[in-house]
Design an enzyme around this catalytic site. Structure first.
Site, PDB file in Angstrom:
ATOM      1  N   LYS A   3       0.832  -1.209   0.000  1.00 27.38           N
ATOM      2  CA  LYS A   3       0.000   0.000   0.000  1.00 27.38           C
ATOM      3  C   LYS A   3       0.863   1.253   0.000  1.00 27.38           C
ATOM      4  O   LYS A   3       0.628   2.180  -0.771  1.00 27.38           O
ATOM      5  CB  LYS A   3      -0.903  -0.005   1.238  1.00 27.38           C
ATOM      6  N   ASN A   4       1.868   1.279   0.881  1.00 27.74           N
ATOM      7  CA  ASN A   4       2.660   2.502   1.028  1.00 27.74           C
ATOM      8  C   ASN A   4       3.596   2.761  -0.141  1.00 27.74           C
ATOM      9  O   ASN A   4       4.170   3.835  -0.245  1.00 27.74           O
ATOM     10  CB  ASN A   4       3.446   2.492   2.342  1.00 27.74           C
ATOM     11  N   CYS A  35      -4.284  12.907  12.925  1.00 30.37           N
ATOM     12  CA  CYS A  35      -5.009  11.650  12.810  1.00 30.37           C
ATOM     13  C   CYS A  35      -4.858  10.929  14.132  1.00 30.37           C
ATOM     14  O   CYS A  35      -4.224  11.438  15.056  1.00 30.37           O
ATOM     15  CB  CYS A  35      -4.483  10.820  11.649  1.00 30.37           C
ATOM     16  N   ARG A  42       0.975  14.857  13.144  1.00 33.37           N
ATOM     17  CA  ARG A  42       1.464  14.634  11.781  1.00 33.37           C
ATOM     18  C   ARG A  42       1.471  15.886  10.888  1.00 33.37           C
ATOM     19  O   ARG A  42       0.697  15.993   9.934  1.00 33.37           O
ATOM     20  CB  ARG A  42       0.665  13.515  11.128  1.00 33.37           C
ATOM     21  N   ASP A  45       5.200   0.932  11.893  1.00 35.18           N
ATOM     22  CA  ASP A  45       4.011   0.227  11.402  1.00 35.18           C
ATOM     23  C   ASP A  45       3.967  -1.238  11.849  1.00 35.18           C
ATOM     24  O   ASP A  45       2.985  -1.933  11.583  1.00 35.18           O
ATOM     25  CB  ASP A  45       3.938   0.298   9.866  1.00 35.18           C
ATOM     26  N   ILE A 103       8.468   7.488  16.614  1.00 31.61           N
ATOM     27  CA  ILE A 103       8.055   8.178  15.375  1.00 31.61           C
ATOM     28  C   ILE A 103       6.744   8.944  15.564  1.00 31.61           C
ATOM     29  O   ILE A 103       6.615  10.086  15.134  1.00 31.61           O
ATOM     30  CB  ILE A 103       7.895   7.168  14.197  1.00 31.61           C
ATOM     31  N   ARG A 143      -8.372  -0.640   4.994  1.00 33.60           N
ATOM     32  CA  ARG A 143      -7.542   0.392   4.374  1.00 33.60           C
ATOM     33  C   ARG A 143      -6.184  -0.172   3.983  1.00 33.60           C
ATOM     34  O   ARG A 143      -5.573   0.315   3.040  1.00 33.60           O
ATOM     35  CB  ARG A 143      -7.306   1.545   5.361  1.00 33.60           C
TER      36      ARG A 143
HETATM   37  C1  UD1 Z   1       4.657   6.985   6.169  1.00 31.55           C
HETATM   38  C2  UD1 Z   1       3.759   5.778   6.067  1.00 31.55           C
HETATM   39  C3  UD1 Z   1       3.248   5.356   7.438  1.00 31.55           C
HETATM   40  C4  UD1 Z   1       4.430   5.146   8.392  1.00 31.55           C
HETATM   41  C5  UD1 Z   1       5.346   6.361   8.390  1.00 31.55           C
HETATM   42  C6  UD1 Z   1       6.603   6.177   9.202  1.00 31.55           C
HETATM   43  C7  UD1 Z   1       2.763   6.018   3.868  1.00 31.55           C
HETATM   44  C8  UD1 Z   1       1.560   6.308   3.064  1.00 31.55           C
HETATM   45  N1  UD1 Z   1       2.636   6.089   5.206  1.00 31.55           N
HETATM   46  O1  UD1 Z   1       3.854   8.042   6.696  1.00 31.55           O
HETATM   47  O2  UD1 Z   1       2.507   4.139   7.305  1.00 31.55           O
HETATM   48  O3  UD1 Z   1       3.951   4.919   9.700  1.00 31.55           O
HETATM   49  O4  UD1 Z   1       5.740   6.689   7.046  1.00 31.55           O
HETATM   50  O5  UD1 Z   1       7.315   5.092   8.745  1.00 31.55           O
HETATM   51  O6  UD1 Z   1       3.815   5.677   3.365  1.00 31.55           O
HETATM   52  N2  UD1 Z   1       6.848  14.818  10.206  1.00 31.55           N
HETATM   53  C9  UD1 Z   1       6.965  16.159  10.472  1.00 31.55           C
HETATM   54  N3  UD1 Z   1       6.794  17.032   9.426  1.00 31.55           N
HETATM   55  C10 UD1 Z   1       6.547  16.623   8.155  1.00 31.55           C
HETATM   56  C11 UD1 Z   1       6.446  15.234   7.899  1.00 31.55           C
HETATM   57  C12 UD1 Z   1       6.604  14.353   8.948  1.00 31.55           C
HETATM   58  O7  UD1 Z   1       7.188  16.572  11.602  1.00 31.55           O
HETATM   59  O8  UD1 Z   1       6.407  17.464   7.260  1.00 31.55           O
HETATM   60  C13 UD1 Z   1       7.010  13.843  11.324  1.00 31.55           C
HETATM   61  C14 UD1 Z   1       5.758  13.001  11.541  1.00 31.55           C
HETATM   62  O9  UD1 Z   1       4.823  13.658  12.355  1.00 31.55           O
HETATM   63  C15 UD1 Z   1       6.349  11.767  12.180  1.00 31.55           C
HETATM   64  C16 UD1 Z   1       7.709  11.621  11.486  1.00 31.55           C
HETATM   65  O10 UD1 Z   1       7.993  12.917  10.947  1.00 31.55           O
HETATM   66  O11 UD1 Z   1       6.577  12.004  13.552  1.00 31.55           O
HETATM   67  C17 UD1 Z   1       7.744  10.607  10.371  1.00 31.55           C
HETATM   68  O12 UD1 Z   1       6.661  10.832   9.494  1.00 31.55           O
HETATM   69  P1  UD1 Z   1       6.726  10.436   7.958  1.00 31.55           P
HETATM   70  O13 UD1 Z   1       7.921   9.570   7.720  1.00 31.55           O
HETATM   71  O14 UD1 Z   1       6.588  11.665   7.136  1.00 31.55           O
HETATM   72  O15 UD1 Z   1       5.418   9.558   7.801  1.00 31.55           O
HETATM   73  P2  UD1 Z   1       4.374   9.542   6.606  1.00 31.55           P
HETATM   74  O16 UD1 Z   1       5.081   9.744   5.312  1.00 31.55           O
HETATM   75  O17 UD1 Z   1       3.223  10.407   6.935  1.00 31.55           O
END
Ligand code: UD1
Length: 417
Positions: free
Chosen positions: A22-23, A117, A122, A304, A326, A396
């Site tokens: 999915k990701n 969420c 996030r 995850d 995370i 999902r």
């Molecule tokens: C992706 C995955 C999710 C997984 C996560 C971490 C998808 C669709 N989802 O989510 O299943 O749990 O990686 O492996 O691939 N952050 C910030 N600012 C930003 C972006 C992120 O502070 O602009 C923080 C987030 O709140 C979190 C950390 O960085 O604490 C990691 O998030 P991120 O790696 O971006 O996760 P996603 O891409 O949302």
């Protein structure tokens, strides 16, 4: 809403086909916005999140065909609508992945802010700052990210590892004039998969699999066909299912190198994980031992997989400390596991799990995807009947999880309504 009923206690035995990730599929679908296509993705999973991304791309004006029998997704056409509306983005945070491609290709985009969420606040600040460094002007108004400008290559140093920000910037950089370097980029296998697909579309990318990606951008991207990488989180989840039931499962298509430290931790806990020609063989013959984990970006232990691993540790001998680094609110499964007899203390971002000889079945409910599946795992090991409510979250991210489990010996069924 559908529920899942499990009668626990049966060791699982057999082969489980691992679906496309999915990701990986979600950013790959967003990449279709970079070119007229067609972009054909094979090994596509049939999941609610995929349907949501297809809905979003159609809203932007693309044609999206999901041939479920052939497991292919075909996207073609150019976007005519550059706004990603709140109604779709709020359903799925990964919708924000259309921002980079739309902006890079059309010089502007308006994407709803995803908001928080269940597992945390996030933010998307890293996506926004990175695009600004590529030359975009970005304003936040009325809950929307409004971006415009012609992108040019730049050196972007991420202050924190982010999967989504790396993906958004990687896609945008392919059409930004000149060279972009992404430093401290996420290294998750899904990013490597996206980079491989972009290369098939004609992009020039170096450093795949490392935390430093170099992209020579500016050339138009072309039609391509790309197989979606197998889902390492689904594989890890079924590995836990084999382990928690004291069974043996062959995970067809799973790749050891994609599990990162999940495989090592499972071995430390007394689970045998062996590579075969076609996947992974996971066996648990003896007792489980407590083993500590801390979630980290890849190749560290995946956040995850944290909930599923915690379910496993509830029946291990000894104690294990599980630290979530995370996401700030990713222990929603804890009170539900405790209702099934688990002994867990948690404070802040750490939980101590003290194994018990047996869990007992109970009605439970969870508010996110991985928490829900951890309750299914607990139900497989518990004495008596477990009903997992609100399986909407499961759909999902897991393709027919109850069918796959039933096929390897679990007593599990979906109750409609
Ligand atoms: C992706 C995955 C999710 C997984 C996560 C971490 C998808 C669709 N989802 O989510 O299943 O749990 O990686 O492996 O691939 N952050 C910030 N600012 C930003 C972006 C992120 O502070 O602009 C923080 C987030 O709140 C979190 C950390 O960085 O604490 C990691 O998030 P991120 O790696 O971006 O996760 P996603 O891409 O949302």
């Amino acid at each position: 809403m559908d529920r899942i009923r499990i009668r626990g206690g049966r060791p699982l035995q057999g082969s489980v086909p691992i679906s496309g990730a999915k990701n990986a599929a979600l950013p790959l679908m967003a990449a279709a916005l970079l070119a007229d296509g067609p972009l054909v993705l094979s090994n596509a999973p049939d999941l609610a999140d995929i349907a949501t991304m297809a809905q979003l791309l159609r809203h932007h004006g693309l044609s999206v065909e999901h041939d479920k029998a052939a497991r292919t997704l075909t996207m073609s056409g150019a976007a005519t609508e550059l706004e990603a509306p709140y109604d779709i983005v709020r359903k799925m945070r990964a919708s924000v992945l259309v921002l980079g491609p739309l902006l890079a290709r059309f010089g502007r985009a308006r994407v709803s802010l995803p908001g928080g969420c269940a597992i945390g606040t996030r933010p998307v600040d890293l996506h926004i700052k990175g695009l600004e460094q590529l030359g975009a002007e970005i304003e936040i108004t009325a809950g929307y990210i409004e971006a415009r400008g012609k992108l040019r290559g730049a050196r972007i140093i991420f202050p924190q590892v982010s999967v989504g920000a790396t993906e958004n910037l990687l896609m945008a950089a392919c059409l930004a004039e000149g060279e972009t370097e992404l430093v401290n980029a996420a290294r998750e296998p899904e990013i490597g998969d996206l980079a491989m697909c972009l290369m098939r579309m004609g992009a020039r990318i170096e450093g795949i699999g490392t935390d430093r990606l170099r992209i020579e951008g500016g050339a138009p991207l072309l039609p391509a066909t790309h197989p979606i990488v197998p889902d390492r989180i689904e594989a890890g989840t079924f590995a836990c299912a084999a382990a928690i039931t004291g069974g043996q499962l062959h995970l067809d298509g799973a790749r050891l190198e994609h599990l990162g430290s999940v495989a090592r931790v499972l071995r430390d806990a007394g689970v045998d994980v062996a590579e075969t020609h076609t996947g992974l063989l996971v066996t648990r013959r003896n007792g489980l031992r407590g083993a500590d984990v801390m979630t980290e970006p890849f190749p560290g232990f995946a956040t995850d997989m944290q909930a599923q691993y915690m379910a496993l540790m509830t029946v291990a001998e000894g104690a294990s400390m599980i630290t979530e680094t995370i996401f700030e609110n990713r222990f929603m499964h804890v009170p539900e596991l405790m209702r099934m007899g688990a002994r867990i203390n948690f404070h802040g971002s750490s939980a101590i799990v003290r194994g018990v000889p047996k869990l007992s079945g109970a009605p439970v409910m969870a508010t996110d995807l991985r928490a829900s599946v951890s309750l299914i795992l607990a139900g497989l090991a518990a004495e008596g009947e477990t009903i997992v409510n609100r399986v909407y979250h499961l759909d999902r991210g897991y393709e027919r999880v109850e069918d796959k489990l039933a096929a390897v010996g679990a007593d599990i069924e979906r109750l409609a309504g």
